[in-house]
Design an enzyme around this catalytic site. Structure first.
Site, PDB file in Angstrom:
ATOM      1  N   GLY A  52      47.911  49.682  27.486  1.00 35.65           N
ATOM      2  CA  GLY A  52      47.896  49.950  30.065  1.00 35.65           C
ATOM      3  C   GLY A  52      49.162  49.514  29.935  1.00 35.65           C
ATOM      4  O   GLY A  52      50.081  50.212  29.217  1.00 35.65           O
ATOM      5  N   ASN A  53      48.885  49.317  31.101  1.00 34.22           N
ATOM      6  CA  ASN A  53      49.885  48.860  31.811  1.00 34.22           C
ATOM      7  C   ASN A  53      51.158  47.808  31.155  1.00 34.22           C
ATOM      8  O   ASN A  53      52.272  48.163  30.681  1.00 34.22           O
ATOM      9  CB  ASN A  53      49.865  48.841  33.497  1.00 34.22           C
ATOM     10  N   GLY A 109      50.398  47.011  27.234  1.00 35.71           N
ATOM     11  CA  GLY A 109      50.610  47.308  26.312  1.00 35.71           C
ATOM     12  C   GLY A 109      52.285  48.098  26.567  1.00 35.71           C
ATOM     13  O   GLY A 109      52.632  48.048  25.873  1.00 35.71           O
ATOM     14  N   LYS A 135      45.060  31.813  36.383  1.00 37.63           N
ATOM     15  CA  LYS A 135      45.707  32.187  38.199  1.00 37.63           C
ATOM     16  C   LYS A 135      45.195  33.321  38.796  1.00 37.63           C
ATOM     17  O   LYS A 135      45.428  33.182  39.589  1.00 37.63           O
ATOM     18  CB  LYS A 135      47.471  32.591  37.226  1.00 37.63           C
TER      19      LYS A 135
END
Lengths: 358, 358
Positions: A14-15, A17, A210
């Site tokens: 993904g982003n 990764g 968070k």
């Protein structure tokens, strides 16, 4: 010769990764060393709008056009849609998939991993057991299912900025020191500094929590409450995060909260992370989370709401919701059970203001 | 009857002074109590562009049109340009003037203050003795010159937002507890929560230092370094702030850094405070600080550069500049001795990354 070279696999693309694959792929080319320069990156196959396959586009354009557009991925990183193939000979497995897929992915990989391998998880999120209401960490699932050690890396690392090689830092949780040198070699750069701590559980819990507090900051910001309120929410939320961690395990040092995985990741997320922006939009527009994910986030899912739900269940099981009003209210807002305004109104009676001070 | 009522004086009437005068002025009207509702606010006289006097405008329009425009100041707050008059009968003196005027102002007030009075300082900044290179706090100057106790209040309190009554919090340093109830009565509200700690020195030092680190965040942001870097700078700067405080005095509890006076004030300042914005503009435009103060800040001076200078001198005197690269570089940038880019480049070698970890 190549059999003696250590192989690296990235499980996820993904982003984040894609960004870490590019980061490590770039680094191994500079290490004339023990690492196999070819890195396999597992990519869940997708057919793009133009009919092409995502893996093929990554391997020809050397760019993840869908999740990390306009950033180069070095040619030695090869995308494959075959999960088993990607990890077969790997000595170092880097997990960076959405946390809801960890259990099934690990089950699929069972008994396929070299016994001498180790893992590093970059996954944010944890699970709460449906029966016992106890926390289960991603690193524990990986470790216990695959029977290999698992380290964890968290920090203020917005993927796009890492891909741009602008300065950032991260915290690595590592119970023993055996693999620290390897991880440092693969990841530490002048523009990406890492620090190691044994508190892997705390590091992972902070990385998940968070996102919920960043959402709280987004809610009050969407209500135009101003900088003082946003700072108060982040501070109160940070205190709740610390108290939450301590319910699970005592930290080896209070410094851990002041590392990149703690205060810095919270600040970066609340400056402009996905969860912050999604929550802000929720408060501003009164649209549903699903609608925002679909229309504003290119189909990427927010991690915050899922974590808020797990955190709520964990705290409810311990009968401690009143001690964690931000976690409680974040979940209730996501579920549309209360308005964001209620979270703002509740700040005034936060337990911080009634507890005995030193 | 009025002789038995406690009198409050506000020494100062800038942005924050006007906001706190309005806050307290409003509160005493609701306390049908021991406080004289009339509050005198000392205002350094200024002639406005239309030829009118600032004190007269405040007393007729009930608004500080120059420093806190469009916010109401209750009618029981009376501005006076006569410093002695303003404090003559005061039981509670609230100091909120630029820190460079504290010494002369206190000298002028010597022997004019009730011996039973006490002070509360809201002033950000400290001094470094030219000869000994030792720190001298604003509260100490007030206490020693006027011979009355002095408490200190710091926190994430952007004046305009306090005037708008949106939620915020503050930390109050108070060595003994004698005046805590009075201060709580005058300041604590559902939308303005206060917490007390004995660490008055730490609270004051944090309140001053945060302006320097907010400037550092502004510098890297002006260079378009992104959220990861800004978060790293705030974290590293926060660690430097804590280490700086510990050079001066050991805190009674590490919690003090996680109070509003610590992390929250730093975050709020770095989101959009004056020092952050000024520094950002410096990095973007390469204009001088003086020019920015004059043209962009309506003549209001930044506190950060002065504090950076004092901090530099203090650390230089202890031969510790290398342990505090952000404080060092912030000063050198203000002095135009290095470019903001240098601060960014130096992050990679921050001593945090070479120190032994636990």
């Amino acid at each position: 010769m190549s059999t003696s070279l250590k192989k690296i696999a990235i499980v996820g693309s993904g982003n984040w990764g894609s960004a870490i694959a590019a980061h490590i792929g770039d680094k191994v080319l500079q290490l004339d060393t023990e690492y196999d320069p070819q890195i396999l990156m597992w990519c869940k196959e997708e057919i793009l709008d133009d009919g092409s396959k995502l893996t093929e586009v990554i391997n020809t354009k050397h760019e993840n056009v869908k999740y990390l557009p306009n950033k180069n991925i070095p040619k030695n990183v090869i995308a494959t849609s075959d999960l088993s193939e990607s990890v077969k000979d790997a000595d170092i497995l880097i997990f960076v998939i959405p946390h809801q897929f960890v259990k099934t992915t690990c089950e699929e990989l069972k008994n396929q991993i070299k016994s001498s391998a180790f893992a590093l998880t970059l996954i944010k999120g944890f699970y709460v057991d449906e029966k016992t209401n106890e926390l289960l960490l991603v690193s524990e699932v990986i470790k216990n299912t695959l029977n290999i050690p698992c380290l964890s890396m968290m920090g203020a690392n917005i993927a796009k900025e890492v891909a741009d090689k602008v300065f950032c830092e991260a915290t690595i949780g590592s119970r023993d020191e055996e693999h620290n040198d390897t991880v440092r070699q693969l990841i530490d750069r002048p523009y990406f500094r890492v620090r190691f701590y044994p508190d892997i559980e705390i590091i992972e819990i902070l990385g998940a929590l968070k996102n919920v507090i960043a959402m709280c900051a987004g809610f009050v910001d969407g209500l135009k409450a101003g900088f003082n309120t946003r700072a108060a929410v982040l501070r109160l939320g940070f205190r709740e995060m610390i108290n939450f961690c301590r319910l699970y395990k005592k930290e080896s040092t209070t410094d851990i909260y002041l590392e990149s995985c703690g205060i810095a990741d919270l600040i970066a997320s609340a400056l402009g992370g996905r969860n912050y922006n999604g929550a802000k939009k929720m408060a501003e527009t009164n649209r549903s989370l699903e609608d925002i994910e679909k229309k504003d986030l290119n189909g990427q899912s927010l991690q915050g709401p899922g974590t808020a739900k797990e955190a709520y269940r964990f705290l409810e099981g311990k009968n401690l919701l009143d001690q964690f009003p931000l976690f409680r209210d974040a979940y209730l807002i996501c579920e549309k059970k209360i308005e964001p305004k209620k979270l703002l109104d509740n700040l005034s009676n936060h337990p911080e203001y009634s507890q005995k001070q030193q």
